[in-house]
Motif scaffolding. Sequence first.
Motif, PDB file in Angstrom:
ATOM      1  N   LYS A 180      63.335  52.584  77.456  1.00  0.00           N
ATOM      2  CA  LYS A 180      63.034  51.760  76.297  1.00  0.00           C
ATOM      3  C   LYS A 180      63.908  52.160  75.119  1.00  0.00           C
ATOM      4  O   LYS A 180      64.516  51.323  74.443  1.00  0.00           O
ATOM      5  CB  LYS A 180      61.547  51.950  75.933  1.00  0.00           C
ATOM      6  CG  LYS A 180      60.946  50.761  75.194  1.00  0.00           C
ATOM      7  CD  LYS A 180      59.471  50.991  74.946  1.00  0.00           C
ATOM      8  CE  LYS A 180      59.218  51.059  73.471  1.00  0.00           C
ATOM      9  NZ  LYS A 180      57.908  51.559  73.109  1.00  0.00           N
ATOM     10  N   ARG A 181      63.982  53.461  74.924  1.00  0.00           N
ATOM     11  CA  ARG A 181      64.750  53.994  73.803  1.00  0.00           C
ATOM     12  C   ARG A 181      66.243  53.654  73.963  1.00  0.00           C
ATOM     13  O   ARG A 181      66.903  53.262  72.999  1.00  0.00           O
ATOM     14  CB  ARG A 181      64.529  55.499  73.735  1.00  0.00           C
ATOM     15  CG  ARG A 181      65.275  56.212  72.649  1.00  0.00           C
ATOM     16  CD  ARG A 181      64.648  56.013  71.293  1.00  0.00           C
ATOM     17  NE  ARG A 181      65.571  56.522  70.260  1.00  0.00           N
ATOM     18  CZ  ARG A 181      65.541  56.189  68.999  1.00  0.00           C
ATOM     19  NH1 ARG A 181      64.638  55.335  68.580  1.00  0.00           N
ATOM     20  NH2 ARG A 181      66.393  56.682  68.137  1.00  0.00           N
ATOM     21  N   TYR A 186      66.800  50.123  73.135  1.00  0.00           N
ATOM     22  CA  TYR A 186      66.637  49.927  71.687  1.00  0.00           C
ATOM     23  C   TYR A 186      67.881  50.386  70.943  1.00  0.00           C
ATOM     24  O   TYR A 186      68.381  49.696  70.059  1.00  0.00           O
ATOM     25  CB  TYR A 186      65.407  50.714  71.220  1.00  0.00           C
ATOM     26  CG  TYR A 186      65.123  50.586  69.755  1.00  0.00           C
ATOM     27  CD1 TYR A 186      64.547  49.428  69.245  1.00  0.00           C
ATOM     28  CD2 TYR A 186      65.430  51.614  68.876  1.00  0.00           C
ATOM     29  CE1 TYR A 186      64.296  49.299  67.897  1.00  0.00           C
ATOM     30  CE2 TYR A 186      65.178  51.496  67.528  1.00  0.00           C
ATOM     31  CZ  TYR A 186      64.612  50.337  67.041  1.00  0.00           C
ATOM     32  OH  TYR A 186      64.363  50.216  65.701  1.00  0.00           O
ATOM     33  N   ARG A 232      70.266  48.141  68.692  1.00  0.00           N
ATOM     34  CA  ARG A 232      70.026  48.349  67.271  1.00  0.00           C
ATOM     35  C   ARG A 232      71.184  49.054  66.575  1.00  0.00           C
ATOM     36  O   ARG A 232      71.607  48.657  65.507  1.00  0.00           O
ATOM     37  CB  ARG A 232      68.728  49.150  67.143  1.00  0.00           C
ATOM     38  CG  ARG A 232      68.239  49.397  65.769  1.00  0.00           C
ATOM     39  CD  ARG A 232      67.710  48.121  65.154  1.00  0.00           C
ATOM     40  NE  ARG A 232      67.848  48.198  63.699  1.00  0.00           N
ATOM     41  CZ  ARG A 232      67.034  48.859  62.911  1.00  0.00           C
ATOM     42  NH1 ARG A 232      65.980  49.440  63.403  1.00  0.00           N
ATOM     43  NH2 ARG A 232      67.253  48.928  61.620  1.00  0.00           N
TER      44      ARG A 232
END
Lengths: 523, 296
Positions: free
Chosen positions: A293-294, A297, A301
Amino acid sequence: MNRQDRRAVSRQYFSQERLAEHHFRSFNNFLERGMQEVVSEKATIETDIGDKEGEEPVYVELGDIRVETPRVREADGSEELLFPQEARLRNITYAAPVFMEMSIIRGGEEEEEVVVDTTETKVGRMPIMVGSTKCNIHNLSDEELVEIGEDPVDPGGYFIVNGSERVLMTSEDLAPNKILAEYDTKYGDEIQVAKTFSQRRGYRALVLCERNREGILEVSFPSVSGSVEFVTLVRALGLESDEEIVHRVSDDPEIVKFMLENLEEAEVQTEAEAIETLGKRVAGGQGKNYQLKRANYVIDRYLLPHLHEDGVEEEEVRINKAFYLCRMAEACFELALQRRDSDDKDHYANKRLKVSGDLMKDLFRTALNKLARDVKYQLERANMRNRQLTVNTVVRSDVLTERLEHPIATGNWVGGRSGVSQLVDRTDYMGVLSHLRRLRSPLSRSQPHFEARDLHATQWGRICPSETPEGPNCGLVKNFAQAMELSQNIEDEQALKRELASMGVEGIPGIEGPDPTNTPADD
Amino acid sequence: MSEARSADDATPTNTCPECDGRLRADGSETVCGDCGLVVDEYHIDHGPEWRSFADDDRNPKRTGAPLTRSRHDRGLSTEIGRSTRVKGRKRRRLARMRRQHNRARISTKRERNQVYAFTEIRRLTSALSLPDRIRDHACSLFTSAQNEDLLCGRSLEGFAAACVYAACRVVNVSRTVGEVVAEAKATEAEQTAAYDALNRDLGLPVGPIDPVEYVPRFATRLDLSRDVESRAREYATEAAESGLAVGRNPSGVAAGCLYTAARDFDAGVTQADVADVADVTPVTLRKTYVALRDEE
């Protein structure tokens, strides 16, 4: 051109309106579009109401923003138009009330979304540039100006805060979103680096692509400590096969050779593997799911944020990021093979100027965020005390006002820059004109920076070759040339891209055209 | 000490009171150059300030923000700042310290109430565009109310609104109850209950409202000219002097004066418009209007 015509043209350049025109254009642009853009970026204010069981979530929707012209409210409650001279004499701020449409919306979890309250409310006061479209003396004739005590030949272009006239210093920054290739040294070896300051909506991220002494490409970007192998990152972005990666970087046989070295060293082969490896880097020691997930992201981002665009799918943005990284790689290799020289940072094509409107936009963005945080807090408080939630009672208009006025009054801008606003030099008329047309390089004046201080050939026609202070600021503080023409960013990027596509540019994301995966990003 | 006094007794000369030697001013002391007698000490040093203006050569300030009544800690709060240079464990420790510090800032229920009421007062004064001194006054009124234990069983929001209303009344820049309530979180009942308590127990120095106070505000809201406004002022002072305003709602009187003045100048406002702005009924307005016309 004969002498008469030449004279007519130069008269135009020396006309009064042009002296501070760059300030007016920039600030008017900010008032007309910039403010609304900032509000639309923010769009909503989320609250923590609804975290508890059986409670419906509440959020605030931000709508249109509107600025009036400067006015003053006296202690007895009467409100009048304010003119610059009165603001100077009474030591008050030349600012206009700002109104914003806000609606509090409750529900969405189990119940229908209901608009609890919607009003246009005063959110604060915005300091107004003297002579801009929202200024009370805009479009007044000389006689009318004299009537209200203004100087008809005053150029305007400054703000009045607490009675003192403040000019926002234009600052000269390195152009964002451009690849700059240059040499660097690491552990005594010469290496090649391609840099990009990627910028989007006030967020600025430096992305570096280095070719180290083993010839391996490494990319570093914010939120990842150290650097990631180029091949791993490109694979994580969806550019999987060896052949495609090589082809995307270059068809040049020597560069292909370099690329093959890189691919041989590569630890991962597929997209999934690559994201996993990246996950270990960004969230080492955490759970597997969280790592993935990180990693996703971080890619979406922090890596090259300027390639994002509203209405373009994440998938397409990612592949575009991969192409962009390939361009950076190519720049590194070309530099290593001496096919090109390193980019000149002092070249004026690689510079962008931040004029008052851009600076005010930065300021307004942080002020609005502060206001949003206060509204959130007030809403939560009001909800806790079982009060009726209304827009009027949760907005504290002094929050925004203070955040806007204080930096202009002191010069301490957001992002830690200081000396951005300066007291207008009223020594004489020429002093004012020169001050309004001054620009400053953010480089430290205590270091030599010889190249940055030198007169560059590209400053021809833009920057005065002789007007610069003596001493530590020499060559760092410059002044505009008389005939300087400052172009502005285009209003509608989508329209520009459509136009480019219609002229045959292929592979622009979000624009109808041939399959973008089949065409290189810039060929 | 006694030497200093003897120096005072003597006529101020430049000679030593003991040995008539020459006096020498040395920093903050005056010393006799011959016998070493200290004639004067601790006097004010009028010399230049030994301070560098290195950070900013134009700003001679040497203190922080002034103390203010409008903060629960008088504006003397401490904050644990942020630094980009602190990394890792130390950074986390600082974050924890910051959190604990923020929690410890408000120690009692009393202070918590104060913080809440002061934010509400700040919000109200900024919404009503009142000057800072009224804000500070309202805040100190709230503190007084707290000291007198008036808050028990009454609402904080009501007190915040009442303090703002009272602070305006005291310095003669009156706002109507309706105007304050429209911006406040409190209901009108809460506000009046709080104001009554304030008035009763603190003995606010407020008299009846002079209708003149309302005139300029109503005039700008109705977009009336300066002439109309000054005529209305005249009417209002007249009304106050002749006793016409006695026993009438002051905002009604102000509205009546404005309407009469507007009629004089044919400014074209209706009774309903003026009454609406003044938050009274047209009947109230008409009473003053008729009374003013009768007097002429």
